[in-house]
Each structure stands twice: as structure tokens, then as C-alpha cells.
Design a protein around this motif. Structure first.
Motif, PDB file in Angstrom:
ATOM      1  N   UNK A 143       0.825  -1.192   0.000  1.00  0.00           N
ATOM      2  CA  UNK A 143       0.000   0.000   0.000  1.00  0.00           C
ATOM      3  C   UNK A 143       0.867   1.253   0.000  1.00  0.00           C
ATOM      4  N   UNK A 144       1.924   1.193   0.786  1.00  0.00           N
ATOM      5  CA  UNK A 144       2.827   2.322   0.897  1.00  0.00           C
ATOM      6  C   UNK A 144       3.508   2.622  -0.440  1.00  0.00           C
ATOM      7  N   UNK A 145       3.954   1.577  -1.096  1.00  0.00           N
ATOM      8  CA  UNK A 145       4.627   1.759  -2.382  1.00  0.00           C
ATOM      9  C   UNK A 145       3.667   2.313  -3.422  1.00  0.00           C
ATOM     10  N   UNK A 146       2.460   1.901  -3.334  1.00  0.00           N
ATOM     11  CA  UNK A 146       1.459   2.395  -4.284  1.00  0.00           C
ATOM     12  C   UNK A 146       1.276   3.905  -4.140  1.00  0.00           C
ATOM     13  N   UNK A 147       1.301   4.301  -2.873  1.00  0.00           N
ATOM     14  CA  UNK A 147       1.122   5.738  -2.604  1.00  0.00           C
ATOM     15  C   UNK A 147       2.274   6.539  -3.195  1.00  0.00           C
TER      16      UNK A 147
ATOM     17  N   UNK B  38       5.547  10.397  -7.136  1.00  0.00           N
ATOM     18  CA  UNK B  38       6.666  10.791  -7.993  1.00  0.00           C
ATOM     19  C   UNK B  38       6.945   9.809  -9.117  1.00  0.00           C
ATOM     20  N   UNK B  39       6.363   8.630  -9.076  1.00  0.00           N
ATOM     21  CA  UNK B  39       6.559   7.561 -10.047  1.00  0.00           C
ATOM     22  C   UNK B  39       8.045   7.175 -10.203  1.00  0.00           C
ATOM     23  N   UNK B  40       8.668   6.646  -9.128  1.00  0.00           N
ATOM     24  CA  UNK B  40      10.043   6.153  -9.287  1.00  0.00           C
ATOM     25  C   UNK B  40      10.032   4.819 -10.046  1.00  0.00           C
ATOM     26  N   UNK B  41      11.072   4.557 -10.752  1.00  0.00           N
ATOM     27  CA  UNK B  41      11.052   3.337 -11.564  1.00  0.00           C
ATOM     28  C   UNK B  41      11.216   2.071 -10.699  1.00  0.00           C
ATOM     29  N   UNK B  42      10.951   0.960 -11.324  1.00  0.00           N
ATOM     30  CA  UNK B  42      10.899  -0.328 -10.584  1.00  0.00           C
ATOM     31  C   UNK B  42      12.268  -0.717 -10.034  1.00  0.00           C
TER      32      UNK B  42
ATOM     33  N   UNK C  69      12.899   0.768  -6.784  1.00  0.00           N
ATOM     34  CA  UNK C  69      12.094   0.110  -5.741  1.00  0.00           C
ATOM     35  C   UNK C  69      12.736  -1.197  -5.273  1.00  0.00           C
ATOM     36  N   UNK C  70      13.196  -1.944  -6.251  1.00  0.00           N
ATOM     37  CA  UNK C  70      13.823  -3.229  -5.916  1.00  0.00           C
ATOM     38  C   UNK C  70      15.068  -2.994  -5.063  1.00  0.00           C
ATOM     39  N   UNK C  71      15.823  -1.985  -5.462  1.00  0.00           N
ATOM     40  CA  UNK C  71      17.058  -1.666  -4.713  1.00  0.00           C
ATOM     41  C   UNK C  71      16.732  -1.274  -3.287  1.00  0.00           C
ATOM     42  N   UNK C  72      15.626  -0.493  -3.153  1.00  0.00           N
ATOM     43  CA  UNK C  72      15.223  -0.073  -1.811  1.00  0.00           C
ATOM     44  C   UNK C  72      14.818  -1.283  -0.954  1.00  0.00           C
TER      45      UNK C  72
END
Lengths: 209, 183
Positions: A43-47, A52-56, A59-62
Motif C-alpha cells: 500500500x505504501x509503495x502504491x502511494x 513521484x513515479x520512481x522506476x521499478x 524500488x527493488x534496490x530499496x
């Protein structure tokens, strides 16, 4: 068993009042946690994605950055585990017994054991020898003391004999040989009791003041 | 049947070192290129030629009663007990020896300790509590034991005093016939 929860107002638990809402769902599963296939942070990632629409890739790195703690870092007491400390076997080690069958390893074990035994026996021998020496010294000391004691005894005996002779020489009219012969005659005739009879019985009374 | 592990091998050697001086000759290669090895079967330790041990692998563990020379038994606590069957090996490399007179041989073979009155002669410089092999006056090994006193102390002992505690004697071949190799 799931823990029971007392709810005073049945309707108050469902705050929204809508049957299919999230709140209603949560209250129904109260106390029982069901693992879901999807992670919670969804849910958090969706928000954030909507913002800002960071790329995938980012996200994976995070996600990967999440620190995983090893058991040691957590500092859990060692005994507070299912498997006892002694039972756990080291990872990556071969299972089962390691046999000694080759000549070299057998010879090394033998050499170690033999050296140990030789040392033990040697120390035992040294200790035994030392003890023997101490015992010898003690015995010699005891013998010396005994000899000293005997010498002292002899000395006193001699001195006593001399004293007796001197007293007889000064008080007696006849020579020593005659005295001795008389003594022998007396002992032979009367025995030791004769000495007692010589003594006069005397009774003493307290003198009046 | 399997070879011994490192700890087992160590305990066996430690026990043997109490009685023997030269252990290296036990595992020294023989003239024909063969050598002696130690094998364990049903908690019994056997001292056997490697070629024989290799042949014995064709016999199943349950069917194999004995092979080579049975040295002794591994206890459940990991200790090693020497059996009388190890006597030929011990007597060959004995560290200390005691010779008992003919009048003392029978009491020893019936399981009693060696008293001073029965001793014909003994090896010099023998410390207390060390392993000895007991021989008859005709140099026939009768058994083995542990010294109760050192040689110097034993000289001062009275005739009925115990000089050697019996560990094993040849009488066990009859007395322990049932349990010597199995059970």
C-alpha cells in the motif's frame, strides 16, 4: 487457540457500518493473523508511486537495502532456542564419523599418545624417587634421635652407679667387694620382700598446740 | 566392521601404552608389504592384518563373529577395556613384568591379586599404578594387572601385602567363555 476478545457493543466494533468495508473485515479477523502472499508495504509503495513515479529498479534496490539481522546480532540468549547449544552441528561439515585408517595419521596419534605416556611415567618415577629420598632422610633422622636417647640413658645410668659407689665408699667400713657379696646373699636368702621388712612402721600424730 | 575413529584410536593406544613400551612396532609394515590395522565390530576392537580385514568386508556385520586378535571392548562411555585375548601382544612388548612362583600361579589364575609372598622376581624401577604383565617362573604369560606399590615400597611390604591388582588372567578363557567375544 485464538485469544477471545470481549466486545461490549456489537455494533460499535464495526465503526464504518458498511458490511464490505476494510474496517469491518479487520474486526472480523480480530486476533487471528493470516499471512498474505503479498508484502505489507504494498500500500505504501502504491502511494509513493502515485506521487513521484520512481522506476521499478529503484524500488527493488530499496527493498534489498532492508537489513537482515543474523542471530548473533540480535543477541538472543543461546538457551532461548528450540535446539540446545550442544546439539547444533556446524554447517558445511561432513556428516558422520571420520575414520583413521591410513598409516600416517595412525602414526601421528601413536606418537602423541606415546610421548604423553612417557612423560607421565617419567614424572611418576621422579616423584617416587623424591618420596623415597624424603623417607630415607626421615628414617635416618629417627635413627639418630634414637641413638641419642640411648646414649643419654646410658649416661644417666653410669652417673647413678658412680654416685652409689661414692656414697658407699664414704659411709661403709668394708670394701666394695664385701658389700656386693653381702647384698647378693641377702637377696638370695630373703628375696625382694626382705627389703620391705627392714622398714619400721611408724605412726605420727598431730602435735597439740 | 569399521575402522576406528580418531578418539577411539587414541583411547586404544593410551590403554596399550600402559603395558607396552614400543607401540610403533604394532603398526609397522610387515616384510610382505602388509600391515596390521585396528577394526571395530560389535564394540569389540580387533587387531588384524589389512589383507584379512579387506577379505572380511565380504562377510556381513551380523555374521562376523571375530577376526584377527580381539584386543578388547569399547564401553558405551567411550572407554576401552583390554581382554585376556590381548595378552600375546602385551607380553611381546611388556614395559614392566612380574614373575610369580608356582605356588602363586594358581591363585592368580583363579582371579585373585598377586601377593608379595608369591612373587619370584619383578622388574626394577616400576612405579605405582602402572601396568604389568604377569609371568610364571617358566616365562609363560599368565595375565596382566596394575602394580599396587612401587618396587622400592613393595620390598618393605609384609608377605601377605598385595603387590599387583589383577586386571585379567588366563582363567578368563574358561570363566568368561560366554561373554568374551559376544554379549
Amino acid at each position: 487457540m485464538a485469544p477471545t476478545k470481549t466486545i461490549k457493543n456489537k455494533h460499535a466494533a464495526n465503526k464504518s457500518g458498511i458490511k464490505g468495508s476494510k474496517d469491518a473485515e479487520r474486526s472480523r479477523n480480530d486476533g487471528v493473523l493470516k499471512s498474505k502472499g503479498k508484502p505489507k508495504g504494498k500500500a505504501h509503495t502504491l502511494v509513493t508511486a502515485s506521487k513521484g513515479r520512481p522506476n521499478i529498479q529503484e524500488l527493488i534496490a530499496r527493498k534489498k537495502k532492508k537489513k537482515t539481522y543474523s542471530e548473533k546480532e540480535l543477541a538472543i540468549p543461546e538457551l532461548n532456542m528450540i535446539t540446545p547449544v550442544g546439539v547444533t552441528k556446524p554447517k558445511g561439515k561432513k556428516k558422520g564419523k571420520v575414520f583413521v585408517d591410513d598409516k600416517e595419521s595412525m602414526a601421528t596419534i601413536l606418537a602423541i599418545v606415546q610421548a604423553e605416556k612417557e612423560g607421565q611415567i617419567e614424572s611418576k618415577m621422579i616423584k617416587a624417587r623424591q618420596m623415597e629420598e624424603i623417607r630415607e632422610a626421615r628414617r635416618a633422622e629417627a635413627e639418630k634421635k634414637e641413638a641419642e636417647r640411648k646414649a643419654r640413658l646410658e649416661e644417666t645410668k653410669d652417673s647413678l652407679r658412680k654416685k652409689r659407689k661414692r656414697s658407699k665408699q664414704s659411709g661403709g667400713s668394708k670394701g666394695d667387694d664385701d658389700d656386693d657379696s653381702r647384698d647378693v646373699k641377702e637377696f638370695s636368702s630373703a628375696g625382694t620382700k626382705a627389703v620391705k621388712s627392714k622398714k619400721k612402721k611408724s605412726v605420727s600424730f598431730a602435735a597439740p598446740e | 566392521m569399521r575402522p576406528l575413529t580418531e578418539t577411539e584410536q587414541k583411547t586404544v593406544f593410551e590403554k596399550l601404552a600402559n603395558y607396552c613400551t614400543d607401540l610403533k612396532s604394532l603398526i609397522a609394515p610387515l616384510d610382505d608389504g602388509d600391515r596390521y590395522v585396528f577394526r571395530l565390530n560389535h564394540s569389540r576392537v580387533y587387531y588384524v592384518r589389512l589383507s584379512v580385514a579387506n577379505l572380511a568386508t565380504s562377510v556381513s556385520r551380523d555374521a562376523l563373529l571375530s577376526l584377527g586378535t580381539c584386543l578388547g571392548k569399547m564401553t558405551k562411555t567411550g572407554k576401552f577395556r583390554l581382554h585376556i585375548t590381548a595378552l600375546p601382544i602385551l607380553s611381546e612388548h611388556a614395559r614392566h613384568k612380574i614373575w610369580v612362583k608356582d605356588n602363586g600361579a594358581q591363585p592368580f589364575l583363579y582371579g585373585s591379586n598377586v601377593v608379595k609372598a608369591h612373587v619370584g622376581r619383578w622388574s626394577e624401577d616400576c612405579p605405582e599404578h602402572s601396568g604389568v604383565v604377569v609371568y610364571s617362573m617358566a616365562d609363560i604369560p599368565l595375565g596382566f594387572g596394575v602394580t599396587a606399590r612401587s618396587t622400592t615400597e613393595a620390598r618393605r611390604l609384609d608377605p601377605t601385602g598385595i603387590v599387583c591388582f589383577r586386571q585379567s588372567d588366563c582363567g578368563e578363557y574358561l570363566r568368561d567363555e560366554d561373554t568374551l567375544f559376544a554379549g
